[in-house]
Design an enzyme around this catalytic site. Sequence first.
Site, PDB file in Angstrom:
ATOM      1  N   CYS A 199       4.052  -9.947  17.245  1.00 26.13           N
ATOM      2  CA  CYS A 199       3.026 -10.262  18.237  1.00 26.13           C
ATOM      3  C   CYS A 199       3.093 -11.749  18.568  1.00 26.13           C
ATOM      4  CB  CYS A 199       1.647  -9.908  17.700  1.00 26.13           C
ATOM      5  SG  CYS A 199       1.519  -8.214  17.069  1.00 26.13           S
ATOM      6  N   ARG A 235       7.466 -11.194  22.808  1.00 26.28           N
ATOM      7  CA  ARG A 235       7.214 -10.926  21.390  1.00 26.28           C
ATOM      8  C   ARG A 235       6.350  -9.676  21.196  1.00 26.28           C
ATOM      9  NH1 ARG A 235       8.015 -15.740  18.042  1.00 26.28           N
ATOM     10  NH2 ARG A 235       6.805 -14.667  16.454  1.00 26.28           N
ATOM     11  N   TRP A 250       2.182  -6.074  19.624  1.00 23.44           N
ATOM     12  CA  TRP A 250       3.199  -5.041  19.421  1.00 23.44           C
ATOM     13  C   TRP A 250       2.653  -4.140  18.333  1.00 23.44           C
ATOM     14  CZ3 TRP A 250       6.434  -3.279  15.486  1.00 23.44           C
ATOM     15  CH2 TRP A 250       7.517  -2.491  15.889  1.00 23.44           C
ATOM     16  N   ASN A 302      -0.804 -11.936  13.529  1.00 26.56           N
ATOM     17  CA  ASN A 302       0.556 -11.420  13.582  1.00 26.56           C
ATOM     18  C   ASN A 302       0.974 -11.096  12.163  1.00 26.56           C
ATOM     19  OD1 ASN A 302       3.128 -10.734  14.311  1.00 26.56           O
ATOM     20  ND2 ASN A 302       3.833 -12.823  14.658  1.00 26.56           N
ATOM     21  N   GLY A 303       1.584  -9.933  11.940  1.00 26.14           N
ATOM     22  CA  GLY A 303       2.013  -9.544  10.607  1.00 26.14           C
ATOM     23  C   GLY A 303       1.387  -8.229  10.178  1.00 26.14           C
ATOM     24  N   GLU A 312      27.629  -2.690  18.281  1.00 19.72           N
ATOM     25  CA  GLU A 312      26.765  -3.516  19.127  1.00 19.72           C
ATOM     26  C   GLU A 312      26.640  -2.925  20.523  1.00 19.72           C
ATOM     27  OE1 GLU A 312      24.502  -6.831  20.617  1.00 19.72           O
ATOM     28  OE2 GLU A 312      24.709  -5.728  18.731  1.00 19.72           O
ATOM     29  N   LYS A 317      23.100  -1.783  22.230  1.00 23.13           N
ATOM     30  CA  LYS A 317      22.615  -2.311  23.507  1.00 23.13           C
ATOM     31  C   LYS A 317      22.266  -1.175  24.465  1.00 23.13           C
ATOM     32  CE  LYS A 317      22.429  -6.539  22.732  1.00 23.13           C
ATOM     33  NZ  LYS A 317      21.979  -6.108  21.399  1.00 23.13           N
ATOM     34  N   GLU A 354      19.054   0.534  23.275  1.00 20.76           N
ATOM     35  CA  GLU A 354      17.890  -0.355  23.329  1.00 20.76           C
ATOM     36  C   GLU A 354      17.255  -0.397  24.717  1.00 20.76           C
ATOM     37  OE1 GLU A 354      17.981  -4.190  20.420  1.00 20.76           O
ATOM     38  OE2 GLU A 354      19.632  -4.063  21.843  1.00 20.76           O
ATOM     39  N   HIS A 406      36.735  13.204  11.555  1.00 16.66           N
ATOM     40  CA  HIS A 406      35.999  13.621  10.361  1.00 16.66           C
ATOM     41  C   HIS A 406      34.556  14.007  10.664  1.00 16.66           C
ATOM     42  CE1 HIS A 406      39.290  12.582   7.723  1.00 16.66           C
ATOM     43  NE2 HIS A 406      39.366  11.380   8.266  1.00 16.66           N
ATOM     44  N   LYS A 413      10.883  -8.928  20.384  1.00 17.71           N
ATOM     45  CA  LYS A 413      11.970  -9.871  20.153  1.00 17.71           C
ATOM     46  C   LYS A 413      12.019 -10.384  18.723  1.00 17.71           C
ATOM     47  CE  LYS A 413      15.372 -12.489  21.535  1.00 17.71           C
ATOM     48  NZ  LYS A 413      16.655 -11.869  21.874  1.00 17.71           N
TER      49      LYS A 413
END
Length: 609
Positions: free
Chosen positions: A2, A27, A73, A98-99, A482, A486, A489, A505, A604
Amino acid sequence: MCGIVGAVASRNVVPILIEGLSRLEYRGYDSAGVAVLDGTIKRVRAVGRVAEMQNKANAEHLTGQVGIGHTRWATHGGVTESNAHPHVSRGDIAVVHNGIIENHDEQRTRLKLLGYVFESQTDTEVIAHLIHYYTAQGKDLLAAVKSAVAELTGAFAISVISVKTPDYMVCARLGCPLLIGLGEGENFIASDVSAVLSVTRNVIYLEDGDVAEIKREGVTIFDRDGLVATRQVHKSDVSLASMELGPYSHFMQKEIHEQPRAVTDTIEAIIDDNRFSPALFGDGAEAVFDQVDSVLILAAGTSYYAGLTAKYWLESLAEIPVNVEIASEYRYRKSVPNPKQLIVTISQSGETLDTMEALKHAKSLGQTLTLAICNVQESAIPRASKLVLYTRAGAEIGVASTKAFTTQLIALFTLAVTLAKQRALLSPVQEQTYLGELRHLPGSIQHALNLEPQIREWAKAFAHKHHALFLGRGMHYPIALEGALKLKEISYIHAEAYPAGELKHGPLALVDEDMPVVVIAPNDTLLEKVKSNMQEVRARGGELFVFADADSHFTESEGVHVIRTPRHVGILSPILHTIPVQLLAYHAALLKGTDVDKPRNLAKSVTVE
């Protein structure tokens, strides 16, 4: 995750709070709110973006000289206005947080027995009521906050205002970032320096356990022992221009195209000195590197994939054993500590809680040879590390990391070559070869960016798909990981990555005409193996999208599409091949109409477990 901002001034702080929140929106953007003191606590909250809350604040003509704001968030409780911050206790105490408070259930039960009524599902409301409880016992706001945080278990950054003390605020941090911005006759707090750049560049980064009293005329900081503490004042060099979109449509697009400059800035010190030197990593690095017999890399998300790439470089160049672990897993298992092992943490923000806690755990086991690779000066992880190498990506706003990742790779390559040199495994000729390859890399990245029109056309084949598969081999397998990350996301297309040799496999069972397969196929020693794996895909009707080098000798045919980078850049090839997979994800997301910079459910800076 947040965002927090607060202000104490002799002017209306609401515009400052709202501007700060708009800069912190990356954030967290589930909901937003502000609370100010104006005889009473006046609060405005809204689900959605900061703009929604701003419209309500304007409609209510909200004003005040002391206030706090928050972008959320969601962790505890759904995305509703009642769960949005700030949270208020009995019309007297307002808190932003925040947390995560791990013992919130226990505290909630206790506070309910004391007569407190909860209006939200959040852990944060516990903090507000607990502080109110201590003020009701006769403690002033500062003492009440100190008493309350002593009873909290978990990680937090909080800021608190009270009707009874209308001329100041109190803030505290443990495990989550919080800073103080110093002005003239006014002072500020924020979870990120970007929130206060419009009003000050002079900032103090609070340390774990700090509690601070913020007044117009000054600030007083108390350490975890309750003693008055002196913290260094830093002058931020982050530019406001770097926080603006400029001619770009999205921050992700801007940051993809900023990579030639970001890479140039990151390698500048190496190239200017024309050598790889331990001094790049800070005082005492040479002595540390002399002791090292292995490397453990701790990271999360995209940074973890950077670590996986570095494993190839470190083991092949420096001939040193390397293990790469997901930070959130490392500290919850029994490991065998090695005091000669170099602990490398990688974090864009320097505040990633999982990585910070993993670093603390490693140090608690007696592993004190620590190196942080980070993009944010004076953040928590570098401060807790013996050595540090800062990347110079500049401010990265888009939630999906791009230029932070490529500059992390530069830093990790620098570490690999430096350790190789320290271990007498690097000849002067080879050192100059690597320096030359670094010098040419920004130009090669620009050439890769010039492939965007072709990649944009490819994206049309992905936009209506539900799944995609990414393949790579050797040091390009992490780049496949990666690329898949992306795509999922920001476009919400389910994507997986595998080493190409692993295809037979199990994953081959998924391949059909509806499963596009992206292949990273540079002209290296594994190229022929990759070509064989591609034939396995075509034999099952899969459609291939191949990122190759100019001299890879691929031929386009039905079901096989090829885009070639201008040339093979040798050992730095993973960095170059990162660019096309970023662009593919970006353009697929554009076609799907998703929010590129603020994808759903993500934020973020991840400062919760």
